[in-house]
Design a protein around this motif. Structure first.
Motif, PDB file in Angstrom:
ATOM      1  N   PHE A  28      85.227  61.956  -3.507  1.00  0.00           N
ATOM      2  CA  PHE A  28      84.651  60.444  -3.353  1.00  0.00           C
ATOM      3  C   PHE A  28      85.398  59.631  -2.394  1.00  0.00           C
ATOM      4  O   PHE A  28      86.547  59.816  -1.874  1.00  0.00           O
ATOM      5  CB  PHE A  28      85.290  59.943  -4.911  1.00  0.00           C
ATOM      6  CG  PHE A  28      84.683  60.525  -5.976  1.00  0.00           C
ATOM      7  CD1 PHE A  28      83.551  60.146  -6.410  1.00  0.00           C
ATOM      8  CD2 PHE A  28      85.122  60.999  -6.817  1.00  0.00           C
ATOM      9  CE1 PHE A  28      82.918  60.697  -7.689  1.00  0.00           C
ATOM     10  CE2 PHE A  28      84.978  61.862  -8.064  1.00  0.00           C
ATOM     11  CZ  PHE A  28      83.515  61.540  -8.302  1.00  0.00           C
ATOM     12  N   MET A  29      84.463  58.959  -1.708  1.00  0.00           N
ATOM     13  CA  MET A  29      84.743  58.283  -0.506  1.00  0.00           C
ATOM     14  C   MET A  29      85.118  56.733  -1.063  1.00  0.00           C
ATOM     15  O   MET A  29      84.509  55.937  -1.683  1.00  0.00           O
ATOM     16  CB  MET A  29      83.558  58.070   0.471  1.00  0.00           C
ATOM     17  CG  MET A  29      84.053  57.205   1.795  1.00  0.00           C
ATOM     18  SD  MET A  29      85.390  58.004   2.659  1.00  0.00           S
ATOM     19  CE  MET A  29      84.697  59.518   2.856  1.00  0.00           C
ATOM     20  N   THR A  30      86.519  56.386  -0.477  1.00  0.00           N
ATOM     21  CA  THR A  30      87.043  55.138  -1.122  1.00  0.00           C
ATOM     22  C   THR A  30      87.504  54.459   0.126  1.00  0.00           C
ATOM     23  O   THR A  30      87.410  54.691   1.319  1.00  0.00           O
ATOM     24  CB  THR A  30      88.123  55.151  -1.994  1.00  0.00           C
ATOM     25  OG1 THR A  30      89.386  55.766  -1.210  1.00  0.00           O
ATOM     26  CG2 THR A  30      88.004  56.131  -3.161  1.00  0.00           C
ATOM     27  N   SER A  34      88.779  59.751   1.668  1.00  0.00           N
ATOM     28  CA  SER A  34      88.200  60.544   1.021  1.00  0.00           C
ATOM     29  C   SER A  34      89.172  61.188   0.079  1.00  0.00           C
ATOM     30  O   SER A  34      90.630  61.452   0.207  1.00  0.00           O
ATOM     31  CB  SER A  34      87.754  61.774   1.650  1.00  0.00           C
ATOM     32  OG  SER A  34      86.980  62.747   0.894  1.00  0.00           O
ATOM     33  N   GLU A  74      76.885  57.516  -5.444  1.00  0.00           N
ATOM     34  CA  GLU A  74      76.650  57.827  -4.342  1.00  0.00           C
ATOM     35  C   GLU A  74      77.665  58.160  -3.123  1.00  0.00           C
ATOM     36  O   GLU A  74      77.350  58.676  -2.337  1.00  0.00           O
ATOM     37  CB  GLU A  74      75.734  56.822  -3.789  1.00  0.00           C
ATOM     38  CG  GLU A  74      74.509  56.519  -4.374  1.00  0.00           C
ATOM     39  CD  GLU A  74      73.456  55.268  -3.904  1.00  0.00           C
ATOM     40  OE1 GLU A  74      74.070  54.775  -2.941  1.00  0.00           O
ATOM     41  OE2 GLU A  74      72.698  55.097  -4.177  1.00  0.00           O
ATOM     42  N   THR A  75      78.926  57.553  -3.764  1.00  0.00           N
ATOM     43  CA  THR A  75      79.974  57.854  -2.847  1.00  0.00           C
ATOM     44  C   THR A  75      80.480  59.261  -3.103  1.00  0.00           C
ATOM     45  O   THR A  75      81.547  59.562  -2.378  1.00  0.00           O
ATOM     46  CB  THR A  75      81.260  56.754  -3.201  1.00  0.00           C
ATOM     47  OG1 THR A  75      81.494  56.936  -4.589  1.00  0.00           O
ATOM     48  CG2 THR A  75      80.657  55.490  -3.040  1.00  0.00           C
ATOM     49  N   THR A  77      80.824  63.379  -2.780  1.00  0.00           N
ATOM     50  CA  THR A  77      80.313  64.551  -1.754  1.00  0.00           C
ATOM     51  C   THR A  77      80.466  65.730  -2.637  1.00  0.00           C
ATOM     52  O   THR A  77      81.584  66.081  -3.044  1.00  0.00           O
ATOM     53  CB  THR A  77      80.828  64.194  -0.471  1.00  0.00           C
ATOM     54  OG1 THR A  77      80.900  63.221   0.135  1.00  0.00           O
ATOM     55  CG2 THR A  77      80.270  65.457   0.314  1.00  0.00           C
TER      56      THR A  77
END
Length: 575
Positions: A28-30, A34, A74-75, A77
């Protein structure tokens, strides 16, 4: 394994399994960069099998289940592969490569999810029949009579009484267990091959939990589905799972059939998880730093009575032409200093109402309730106010009882300032730091906000706040129900240590009989507002006299598959 294209969907010839998860990773991109939630995990879900996924909060269980139907934000991957067999076809889907429309078609018909909290799934402004029909409409069924017939049929199959009438009811007209049944009905109505159940029994009473687990067995045995059940309750796994996957910090650390995991665990984490599970008949023994057993200084039998109820009744007035509801009906009990009295029963039995009345948060309707020498029936606030400093309250959900805009130091110091023990948070800082260390939280946590702590850490901070004024009486209302078993074990050890050191009287409210058996000196069993059984903890647990108590004990799943099979047979005999 060969691949073909059909309608833009990647299909592969299947193996014998319903689903194969191969080298799956999710990040998850924060704002901080990541974060990898699951890291290169692989396992299979055979056909007509219940696979249990266990592990503590943050281990990646829910992310794994959501990845199977690509229900991720959507965040996220993803890498690796998730192959799901089409139920009535010779091929299977590569779920991670499906487009949005293809996923919508697969969700519900091939795999469906049962979420932990039914209130978050059910729309309060639509009838449950309309909501069940919604899934059928989305997959091409439009005949109104056929839709209604299917909704009634599935409600009857999941055990909703008077389904023909109640199909037109709204969610708020059902109990928590019935709402969970409705959510399972919504998952089963399209007859998917895979049911993904994410903590479906966490907040339920043990008797309702047993019914929901029977329903998931029905999905396997009569609907022919496979079930992936996510839980941190090893008793639930022993009761229902055929195979087990153990997850820890985003990795699969062990997997095998249920007997192998319980009787021949290999990984240290699996062993520690099993060791932390509370069991009936297992008293909690705590040791201090030197290894000595922590024990109370005084025999509670000889201590003065702190709380005494005689014929205590509490009634909630009816609204909108409804009759009054008697929540507590003529109960008698006492609590002595240094004693832990366990109060057990299902939701709606009157447990929390009793605790709130003792704390002065609920008015007494009739009978007598003496708390710290004050008669609560008809008491005026100015009379009881001085006693509030002697009463601590540990709430079930510390997240909602803490002010989210205040730091942990401000939340813990609040009762100290309200009762004029200190003039400000700054003045109380040293003592608050001592309190946090007493509950095994570092002083550095003082400046954090509640959302920055884990569930177990918030519960420890809640305990620190309840003990800040060194109360004579502590009321603990379901303080461990939402915690992982290892965190729960630490909180219970801490609770027992502090109770021995401070010597407060305690009313410990819970629906988990194994937890109360570890701590309580005496146990009261409450059912529909009345005390149906009351006595020494060992006597109640080993030789229950009331049929309701026997059913409660038989409903509690034990973390031993062989013993649980006998347990379930006893429950069926009592039904």
């Amino acid at each position: 394994m060969s691949e073909t294209q059909q309608g833009g969907v990647t299909l592969t010839t299947p193996h014998g399994n319903l689903a194969d998860i191969e080298h799956l990773s999710v990040s998850f991109m924060t704002d901080a960069g990541s974060i990898k939630a699951i890291d290169d995990i692989s396992f299979t879900i055979p056909r007509r099998t219940v696979v249990g996924v266990v592990g503590e909060s943050g281990s990646g269980k829910s992310v794994t289940a959501r990845s199977i139907i690509k229900l991720l934000p959507e965040t996220a991957t993803t890498s690796g592969a998730v192959y799901l067999s089409v139920r009535n076809d010779e091929h299977r889907l590569d779920m991670l490569s499906l487009s949005g429309e293809q996923l919508r078609q697969a969700r519900g018909s091939e795999a469906a999810m049962v979420f932990q909290e039914p209130n978050a799934v059910l729309n309060p402004v639509y009838t449950i029949g309309w909501q069940i029909e919604e899934g059928l409409r989305a997959h091409g069924m439009h005949d109104k009579r056929q839709l209604r017939a299917k909704a009634i049929d599935i409600l009857e199959k999941v055990g909703i009484p008077e389904a023909r009438t109640r199909v037109d009811y709204y969610p708020h007209q059902f109990s928590g267990g019935q709402k969970q049944r409705i959510v399972i009905a919504m998952a089963l109505v399209l007859n998917p091959g895979l049911i993904l159940a994410d903590e479906p029994t966490t907040a339920l009473d043990v008797t309702v939990q047993a019914e929901i687990l029977d329903l998931l067995r029905l999905a396997r045995d009569e609907f022919g589905a496979s079930v992936l059940i996510i839980t941190h309750n090893m008793g639930v796994i022993a009761d229902i799972a055929d195979q087990v996957v153990v997850m820890y910090r985003g990795h699969v650390v062990e997997q095998g059939d249920v007997d192998q995991i319980f009787y021949r665990p290999q990984h240290p984490y699996t062993k520690s998880l099993l060791a932390a599970v509370p069991r009936i008949g297992q008293r909690l023994v705590v040791h201090d730093a030197s290894g000595a057993v922590v024990e109370r200084k005084d025999d509670w039998h000889t201590q003065p009575v702190v709380v005494e109820a005689k014929g205590l009744s509490i009634t909630y007035p009816g609204r909108l032409m409804q009759p009054d509801f008697m929540a507590v009906d003529g109960v008698d009990f006492t609590i002595r200093r240094s004693e832990v009295l366990g109060l057990v029963g299902e939701s709606g039995s009157g447990k929390s109402t009793t605790g709130r009345a003792i704390a002065g948060l609920q008015k007494v309707s009739s009978g007598s309730l003496s708390v710290l020498g004050v008669e609560m029936n008809g008491v005026r606030e100015r009379v009881f106010a001085p006693k509030r400093a002697d009463i601590g309250f540990v709430f079930q959900d510390p997240g909602s009882s803490f002010n989210p805009l205040m730091t942990i130091a401000q939340n813990v110091a609040e009762p100290l300032i309200v009762h004029h023990a200190y003039s400000s948070v700054a003045d109380a800082a040293d003592y608050v730091g001592d309190l946090l260390e007493m509950v095994q939280l570092p002083r550095a946590y003082m400046n954090r906000f509640p959302h920055e702590l884990s569930g177990g850490q918030r519960q420890r901070a809640s305990l620190a706040r309840a003990l800040a004024l060194k109360p004579s009486l502590l009321i603990a209302d379901e303080p461990t129900s939402a915690l992982d078993v290892s965190v729960q074990a630490k909180v219970l050890e801490l609770f027992k240590t502090l109770q021995a050191e401070i010597g407060f009287a305690c009313l410990f409210i819970t629906h988990d009989l194994a937890v109360v058996d570890m701590l309580a000196d005496r146990i009261m069993v409450m059912h529909q507002g009345r005390i149906v059984e009351h006595g020494d903890a060992d006597d109640i647990m080993q030789h229950p006299g009331d049929t309701y108590t026997k059913r409660l004990l038989a409903s509690l799943p034990v973390p031993d598959p062989r013993e649980q099979r006998e347990h379930r047979a006893r429950l069926l005999a009592l039904s």
